[in-house]
Design a protein around this motif. Structure first.
Motif, short mmCIF file in Angstrom:
data_model
loop_
_atom_site.label_atom_id
_atom_site.label_comp_id
_atom_site.label_asym_id
_atom_site.label_seq_id
_atom_site.Cartn_x
_atom_site.Cartn_y
_atom_site.Cartn_z
N ASP A 120 -9.39 -2.26 0.96
CA ASP A 120 -8.06 -2.01 0.37
C ASP A 120 -7.24 -1.01 1.17
OD1 ASP A 120 -8.51 -3.82 -1.72
OD2 ASP A 120 -9.51 -2.28 -2.91
N SER A 121 -7.44 -0.96 2.47
CA SER A 121 -6.64 -0.11 3.34
C SER A 121 -5.87 -0.99 4.31
CB SER A 121 -7.53 0.87 4.12
OG SER A 121 -6.76 1.68 4.98
N PRO A 122 -4.59 -0.69 4.57
CA PRO A 122 -3.85 -1.45 5.58
C PRO A 122 -4.54 -1.35 6.93
CG PRO A 122 -2.36 -0.09 4.28
CD PRO A 122 -3.75 0.33 3.93
N VAL A 123 -4.43 -2.39 7.72
CA VAL A 123 -5.08 -2.43 9.03
C VAL A 123 -4.09 -2.03 10.10
CG1 VAL A 123 -6.23 -3.87 10.75
CG2 VAL A 123 -6.66 -4.25 8.30
N GLU A 124 -4.41 -0.97 10.83
CA GLU A 124 -3.59 -0.50 11.95
C GLU A 124 -4.43 -0.57 13.21
OE1 GLU A 124 -0.28 1.11 14.00
OE2 GLU A 124 -0.49 0.22 11.99
#
Length: 416
Positions: free
Chosen positions: A347-351
């Motif tokens: 549930d973390s944005p992918v950078e």
């Protein structure tokens, strides 16, 4: 994630424990072959064994912990980082990668779970290269690519690398023969603090590394003529330090004028070093980095020409020695995509972001797929006692490793 949170707290405690193993009482300095490194290795070995791993050390002294797979002798997925440090270091650069890898294996051990592959946690004995000015010493020896000539390098006390390896319990002749600790492997994954401010600026706990920039390290010397500070007229001076100072500013100007280029003079020494004597000899280091090898190579050529032009104008000789020429290292697309998927599942944005610092993945990439996870660090500060990582972000990194391991299948070893 709750279990990862508990293991993150343990990893943070262990980072604090390793911080006590230093060559200097007032600051963290842990170079290859020193008693401080031996203490850190011994403590880490105890933690590896408590997580159900068998341990061994290779010919250089790298520490390897193995958590066997469902099939004994299966190829291994390698996790880890290094335990040496720069001078006056922060406590997370290196140890964070070893201890998050350990935490991931502890999760498997606590669940009594075996994977289709083995998992090996590697604690490299030297990545920073402070003592012998040899970048990626541990990982190069691990994969058998360390040049035998490097064994004759000496430290500031004239102790050779060959002697230091023997004193550390290793086997320098085996290192020279290319006998490292690498067995059949499927890939390398390293957790590392970002050492930059991008993730913090985006408000993200972790990111996926796309590539590691290429770099050059150059030793530069300006040789003029020493003379009395009060009796040599300004127009007759061959001041090596003035020439060096002009070059430092030229390097800075070149980097500011080229997008993505960074140039650093981190060491400088003037001789004879007296307040009333014109410096006759100055030695300095140049560290040059850029994601594109062609841009970096062109900048290196331009700066060498600039140094020689400065020397000619000032009547000062110039010596230019290329110490390292490390190409940019792209991370493996498939393994990187698996990490990105694990981050998305947490549930973390992918950078995706490049690394401006060098890592052991550079030495390992010719032998296997490599990938890295960056963890947010406060202010982007690293190589500094103020280095800081949040425990909650460590938990996210461990959770990502858990998910990566949980999705691991049984590919063939890709040792090259």
């Amino acid at each position: 994630m709750a279990a990862a949170t508990d293991r993150a707290a343990r990893a943070m405690e262990r980072c604090e424990a390793l911080n006590a193993f230093s060559e200097e009482p007032a600051r963290l300095t842990r170079r290859y072959g020193t008693p401080a490194l031996r203490q850190a290795m011994n403590a880490t070995e105890g933690w590896l064994r408590s997580a159900g791993m068998t341990t061994r050390r290779d010919a250089l002294g790298n520490l390897i912990g193995r958590y066997e797979g469902a099939t004994p002798g299966a190829p291994a997925l390698l996790l880890g980082s290094h335990l040496d440090s720069v001078r006056d270091a922060g406590k997370f650069d290196g140890p964070l990668g070893v201890l998050t890898a350990l935490a991931a294996v502890e999760g498997l051990h606590e669940r009594r779970e075996r994977l289709p592959v083995a998992v090996e946690v590697i604690a490299f004995a030297d990545e920073e290269g402070v003592r012998f000015r040899t970048a990626f010493l541990g990982s190069s020896a691990f994969v058998g690519s360390l040049e035998a000539s490097k064994l004759e390098a000496v430290d500031d006390d004239e102790v050779s690398l060959r002697e230091a390896i023997a004193a550390f319990g290793g086997d320098p002749d085996a290192v020279a023969r290319g006998e490292g600790g690498l067995g059949p492997a499927v890939g390398w994954v390293e957790v590392h603090l970002e050492q930059g401010p991008r993730l913090e600026g985006l408000g993200l706990p972790v990111g996926v590394v796309s590539a590691i920039v290429g770099m050059n390290k150059v030793a530069v010397a300006f040789e003029g003529e020493a003379g009395h500070a009060g009796t040599v007229a300004m127009d007759r001076r061959r001041d090596a330090l003035a020439a060096a100072a002009e070059f430092v500013l030229a390097a800075e100007a070149a980097a500011r004028a080229t997008a993505g280029l960074v140039a650093t003079v981190g060491q400088i020494a003037a001789e004879p070093g007296a307040s009333n004597v014109i410096p006759g000899l100055v030695r300095l280091s140049l560290d040059l980095r850029h994601p594109a090898d062609g841009v970096r190579a062109a900048a290196r050529v331009d700066l060498e020409e600039a140094a020689r032009a400065i020397g000619a104008r000032r009547g000062v000789g110039v010596a230019w020695e290329r110490l390292t020429d490390t190409p940019a290292t792209p991370c493996d697309p498939a393994l990187t995509d698996r990490l990105a998927a694990a981050i998305a599942e947490s549930d973390s944005p992918v950078e995706r972001l490049p690394s401006g610092a060098g890592h052991d993945a550079v030495a390992l990439a010719p032998r296997m797929p490599v990938a890295m996870i960056f963890v947010r660090c406060a202010g982007g500060v690293s190589h500094n006692p103020a280095e800081s990582v949040a425990e909650a972000d460590i938990a996210v990194a461990i959770d990502v490793l858990d998910r990566l391991l949980g999705a691991t299948e049984a590919p063939r070893a890709v040792r090259r």
